[in-house]
Write a protein that holds these residues in place. Sequence first.
Motif, mmCIF file in Angstrom:
data_model
loop_
_atom_site.group_PDB
_atom_site.id
_atom_site.type_symbol
_atom_site.label_atom_id
_atom_site.label_comp_id
_atom_site.label_asym_id
_atom_site.label_seq_id
_atom_site.Cartn_x
_atom_site.Cartn_y
_atom_site.Cartn_z
ATOM 1 N N UNK A 1 -6.362 7.715 -9.778
ATOM 2 C CA UNK A 1 -5.313 7.450 -10.945
ATOM 3 C C UNK A 1 -4.376 6.674 -10.367
ATOM 4 N N UNK A 2 -3.854 5.648 -11.032
ATOM 5 C CA UNK A 2 -2.698 4.864 -10.571
ATOM 6 C C UNK A 2 -1.819 5.189 -11.773
ATOM 7 N N UNK A 3 -0.434 5.804 -11.570
ATOM 8 C CA UNK A 3 0.415 5.997 -12.715
ATOM 9 C C UNK A 3 1.725 5.726 -12.365
ATOM 10 N N UNK A 4 2.672 5.651 -13.203
ATOM 11 C CA UNK A 4 4.158 5.437 -12.862
ATOM 12 C C UNK A 4 4.410 4.116 -12.089
ATOM 13 N N UNK A 5 3.494 2.996 -12.681
ATOM 14 C CA UNK A 5 3.604 1.694 -11.920
ATOM 15 C C UNK A 5 4.765 0.911 -12.373
ATOM 16 N N UNK A 6 5.491 0.323 -11.122
ATOM 17 C CA UNK A 6 6.498 -0.387 -11.776
ATOM 18 C C UNK A 6 6.502 -2.007 -10.942
ATOM 19 N N UNK A 7 6.908 -2.840 -11.447
ATOM 20 C CA UNK A 7 7.070 -4.278 -10.760
ATOM 21 C C UNK A 7 8.563 -4.437 -10.383
ATOM 22 N N UNK A 8 9.079 -4.317 -9.253
ATOM 23 C CA UNK A 8 10.294 -4.340 -8.942
ATOM 24 C C UNK A 8 10.896 -5.731 -9.450
ATOM 25 N N UNK A 9 9.968 -6.969 -9.085
ATOM 26 C CA UNK A 9 10.738 -8.173 -9.369
ATOM 27 C C UNK A 9 10.444 -8.409 -11.030
ATOM 28 N N UNK A 10 9.628 -7.634 -11.726
ATOM 29 C CA UNK A 10 9.414 -8.055 -13.232
ATOM 30 C C UNK A 10 8.368 -8.774 -13.471
ATOM 31 N N UNK A 11 7.733 -9.379 -12.366
ATOM 32 C CA UNK A 11 6.506 -10.502 -12.719
ATOM 33 C C UNK A 11 5.365 -9.725 -13.415
ATOM 34 N N UNK A 12 5.179 -8.478 -12.871
ATOM 35 C CA UNK A 12 3.959 -7.724 -13.476
ATOM 36 C C UNK A 12 4.287 -6.641 -14.361
ATOM 37 N N UNK A 13 5.324 -6.663 -14.863
ATOM 38 C CA UNK A 13 5.730 -5.457 -15.674
ATOM 39 C C UNK A 13 4.769 -4.901 -16.678
ATOM 40 N N UNK A 14 3.773 -5.571 -16.995
ATOM 41 C CA UNK A 14 2.586 -5.095 -17.942
ATOM 42 C C UNK A 14 1.854 -4.212 -17.300
ATOM 43 N N UNK A 15 1.727 -4.354 -16.097
ATOM 44 C CA UNK A 15 0.715 -3.226 -15.114
ATOM 45 C C UNK A 15 1.435 -1.914 -15.137
ATOM 46 N N UNK A 16 0.988 -1.056 -15.960
ATOM 47 C CA UNK A 16 1.764 0.479 -15.866
ATOM 48 C C UNK A 16 0.940 1.582 -15.465
ATOM 49 N N UNK A 17 -0.467 1.398 -15.462
ATOM 50 C CA UNK A 17 -1.336 2.341 -14.958
ATOM 51 C C UNK A 17 -2.763 1.618 -14.765
ATOM 52 N N UNK A 18 -3.699 2.469 -14.080
ATOM 53 C CA UNK A 18 -4.858 2.145 -13.621
ATOM 54 C C UNK A 18 -5.698 3.123 -13.198
ATOM 55 N N UNK A 19 -7.049 2.742 -13.135
ATOM 56 C CA UNK A 19 -8.035 3.520 -12.310
ATOM 57 C C UNK A 19 -8.474 2.763 -11.307
ATOM 58 N N UNK A 20 -8.669 3.416 -10.018
ATOM 59 C CA UNK A 20 -9.130 2.480 -9.065
ATOM 60 C C UNK A 20 -10.329 3.269 -8.554
ATOM 61 N N UNK A 21 -11.401 2.363 -8.734
ATOM 62 C CA UNK A 21 -12.879 3.100 -7.938
ATOM 63 C C UNK A 21 -13.204 2.473 -6.673
ATOM 64 N N UNK A 22 -13.841 3.340 -5.819
ATOM 65 C CA UNK A 22 -14.145 2.795 -4.495
ATOM 66 C C UNK A 22 -15.124 3.448 -3.830
ATOM 67 N N UNK A 23 -15.995 2.797 -3.120
ATOM 68 C CA UNK A 23 -17.322 3.211 -2.708
ATOM 69 C C UNK A 23 -17.213 2.578 -1.018
ATOM 70 N N UNK A 24 -17.638 3.519 0.146
ATOM 71 C CA UNK A 24 -17.726 3.003 1.243
ATOM 72 C C UNK A 24 -18.656 3.522 2.060
ATOM 73 N N UNK A 25 -19.042 3.435 3.369
ATOM 74 C CA UNK A 25 -19.948 3.928 4.147
ATOM 75 C C UNK A 25 -19.128 3.912 5.694
ATOM 76 N N UNK A 26 -19.564 4.680 6.247
ATOM 77 C CA UNK A 26 -18.946 4.626 7.822
ATOM 78 C C UNK A 26 -19.686 5.649 8.593
ATOM 79 N N UNK A 27 -19.735 5.394 10.093
ATOM 80 C CA UNK A 27 -20.283 6.403 11.018
ATOM 81 C C UNK A 27 -19.064 7.235 11.357
ATOM 82 N N UNK A 28 -19.096 8.502 10.630
ATOM 83 C CA UNK A 28 -17.826 9.527 10.685
ATOM 84 C C UNK A 28 -17.941 10.829 11.167
ATOM 85 N N UNK A 29 -16.777 11.207 11.757
ATOM 86 C CA UNK A 29 -16.613 12.831 12.115
ATOM 87 C C UNK A 29 -15.285 13.017 11.990
ATOM 88 N N UNK A 30 -14.947 14.296 12.138
ATOM 89 C CA UNK A 30 -13.581 14.881 11.848
ATOM 90 C C UNK A 30 -12.394 14.330 12.527
#
Length: 198
Positions: free
Chosen positions: A74-103
Motif C-alpha cells: 500500500x502507498x499512502x500519504x502521498x505528496x508532491x513536493x513541487x505540486x506537479x503530481x498532487x493528484x497522486x494521493x495513494x496507490x497499490x504496488x504489486x511486484x513479482x520477482x525471482x532470484x537465487x537467494x539465501x539469508x
Amino acid sequence: MFTLPASGRIRSTALPAAAAVVVVSLLAATPQVAAHTGQKLVTCTVSTTPGRPITLDPPVSMTARRITARATLALTHCTSPNGAHARLRSGWLTAHGTGLGSCTNVDDISATGRITWYDADKRPAGTSVIKPDHSAIEAARSVKSYNPGDMLLGGKVTKGRLAGASVAGSAIPTSDITTCTTTGIAAVTGTGKISFIA
C-alpha cells in the motif's frame, strides 16, 4: 513490516537477501535518456497490509536456492513536493520477482512491478510500470550483505504516470526475521517511505 524510506538506506535491521527479489521488482527499470534533476516528484509511505506480507517461495534459508517473491504494498500519504503530481494521493504496488537467494545473499535477480494510483477521492489516477535500471543492474543482481533498501536505489518508471522518474527507498522489516537461519522465512512485513525523483 518493511520500510522504504526516501534516504535509500537502512542503518540497522537487515532483511533476508531473497526478499530483495520483490523489492527489485518494485523498483526496476530500463535505461532512460532523460537527465534527472534530483527533484522529488512524489513521496509516499509504503507498507505491507494485514494479511498481505511479502511472500517467499520456497522459504528463504541458509541454503541458496531459486526463490520466487511476491508483494502487494500500500502507498499512502502521498505528496508532491513541487505540486506537479498532487493528484497522486495513494496507490497499490504489486511486484513479482525471482532470484537465487539465501539469508545473506541473492544473485541473478529478475523482477517487475506496477503501481495503480488513486486520487484524494479514491478514484483511479493512472498506473506506473517499474523495471530494473540497467545502469545499476550488476549491483542489484548480486548482494552479499543484504540491506533491502539498497535494492530500491536502481529503479525507474518505464511507462505511465511519472515515466522516466527514478525510484528511491529503503526497507526495515517489522516481522521476526531471526528464524531465517533456523526454520527459514516464508513471509516478511514492513513499512516505510518511497520517493519518485526527476
